[in-house]
Design an enzyme around this catalytic site. Structure first.
Site: not given
Ligand code: EPU
Length: 454
Positions: A40-41, A137, A142, A326, A434
């Protein structure tokens, strides 16, 4: 669609699920073989990358999950034609990219976080971008500040309006020096998808280096991009003038693999996860083994089962190559069955233990420390937002009526219900679609005892 339709129902409907709850009769080990598809990611980000090209791209192993449906909707709103040429194979044709109508974008608001990654590609293609309010989620705040700061560094102007987020780049996008405050997966992808067509060189410091990001870089290289990954989380991107379409098979879904592995462990089952590979799962496999799991690595997948007995573990979630956030939710169920005290430190999100309330109702002994816990033996530096869950086992789980709160928490409820004695009614299961392709069919093929009205 009427306003009483929940996000979970919308998600389920996108992949053809007709009912929103499942009745599981627990106590039966999961046994058999399931096949993974692309992550998915990764698959969803690869779809966004197609927007950068001037010729069509072909993506294989695309999972039938609702997040793919949301990204398809976004691409179509912007004039990209998305055709399923065979099951799991998409042809993405961006030759007629055009501005989207607000209503089309708004219809996707709140459904997924992937649309934020359209910013750079749309700015390159159209000179402006309109992004709906994000979903995903509810596992923490976030925020998207890293994304917006990076886009501003490239020269974008960001306006928040009632419609969503509107971006323009009156002077084009130029390579930048970006130092992320945290190795965010999404912000790293944002920078990659923007820098490849920006004028000049971009240096990205403190980048995320998850295998899905490496696969996205491989795709971008196939398209004509010049990207070098240096030691210490530094990535250099030399902007090029144009990119062409790619042909790519998506990396397997590591999170799905870890989820079924945890299900095998908790239910005392034996599950062969076809398509799982050792390399990208090494950190998970270490903890799985420490917790009493056993596995055999095969060319076409990994067999997961229980070793002699379940053992408690102490684990900190972290960015790659650490233990992924995850993975913790599904694993927690197996830890409720281990003899002794396990501790899971959640360091990535500030609210990823909400799912434990229902487990406590089912008989688990879990105490969540909202401000985290000190621990001498940990390998990940302490973060201010972290929390810790202390799980004492073994505890007998009994059936309950529970409502899925988020994607991984939802899958862990399936595992808990399968492990429990008696019947559990799990509602809001559309959310699980999802990220887990055909999970109802997979449960059936692994011998789970349940009723699903659909
Ligand atoms: N963060 C910030 N500001 C930002 C972006 C992130 O403070 O602008 C913080 C977040 O709040 C969090 C940390 O940085 O505390 C990490 O967030 P990250 O940006 O790495 O996560 P993401 O890109 O939103 C993806 C996956 C998540 C997975 C995380 C960590 C996707 C669509 N989602 O999220 O997947 O947990 O990386 O590996 O790729 C899931 O699949 O269930 C899922 C939540």
């Amino acid at each position: 669609m009427n306003s009483l339709v929940t996000d979970a129902q919308k998600a389920g409907k996108r992949v053809g699920m007709s009912a929103d709850s499942i009745l599981i009769r627990g106590g039966k080990p999961l046994q058999g073989r399931i096949e993974l598809r692309g992550a998915k990611n990764l698959a969803t980000k690869a779809m966004v990358a197609a927007l950068l090209a001037d010729t069509p791209s072909a993506l294989k192993d695309v999972p039938n999950i609702s997040d793919v449906g949301v990204v398809t909707g976004m691409l179509e709103a912007y004039g990209v034609s998305v055709t399923e040429t065979a099951p799991g194979e998409l042809l993405l044709d961006p030759t007629n990219v055009e501005k989207a109508h607000f209503a089309q974008i708004d219809a996707l608001a709140g459904s997924s976080r992937i649309p934020i990654l359209f910013c750079g590609p749309l700015l390159h293609r159209l000179g402006e971008a309109l992004i709906p309010d994000l979903g995903g989620c509810r596992i923490g705040d976030r925020p998207i500040d890293f994304h917006m700061d990076a886009l501003r560094a490239f020269g974008a102007i960001v306006d928040k309006s009632y419609e969503g987020i509107r971006l323009t780049a009156p002077n084009g996008l130029k390579g930048a020096l970006i130092d992320l405050p945290y190795p965010s997966v999404g912000a790293t992808e944002q920078v990659l998808l923007t820098a490849v067509l920006a004028e000049g060189v971009t240096e990205l410091k403190n980048a995320a280096i998850e295998p899905e990001i490496m696969d996205l870089i491989a795709i971008l290289q196939k398209m004509g991009a010049i990207i070098s990954v240096e030691p210490n989380r530094v990535i250099f991107i030399e902007g090029v003038e144009k990119l062409h379409g790619y042909n790519h098979r998506a990396l397997f879904d590591r999170n799905e693999a870890a989820s079924w592995a945890s299900a095998a462990l908790a239910t005392h089952g034996d599950v062969f996860v076809g398509g799982a590979k050792q390399q990208e799962l090494m950190t998970f496999l270490n903890i799985f083994r420490k917790a009493g799991g056993a596995f055999d690595i095969h060319e076409d997948g990994i067999r997961f089962y229980r070793g002699e007995k379940l053992k408690p573990v102490v684990v900190e979630t972290d960015v790659h190559p650490g233990f992924m956030t995850d993975w913790q939710q599904p694993l927690v169920i197996a830890l409720t069955q281990a003899e002794g005290v396990s501790v899971v430190h959640e360091t990535v999100y500030e609210n990823r233990f909400g799912f434990t309330d229902a487990l406590i109702e089912m008989g688990a002994d879990i105490v969540v420390h909202k401000d985290g816990l000190e621990s001498i033996t940990r390998r990940v530096p302490r973060r201010p937002l972290e929390q810790a869950a202390v799980i004492t086992g073994p505890t007998k789980l009994h059936g309950a009526d529970v409502r899925v709160p988020d994607l991984r928490g939802g899958f862990s409820y399936l595992i808990a219900a399968l492990t429990a004695e008696g019947e559990s009614n799990i509602s809001n299961v559309g959310i699980i679609s999802r990220g887990y392709e055909h999970f109802i069919d997979k449960l059936r093929s692994l011998g789970a005892d349940f009723d699903y009205a659909g």
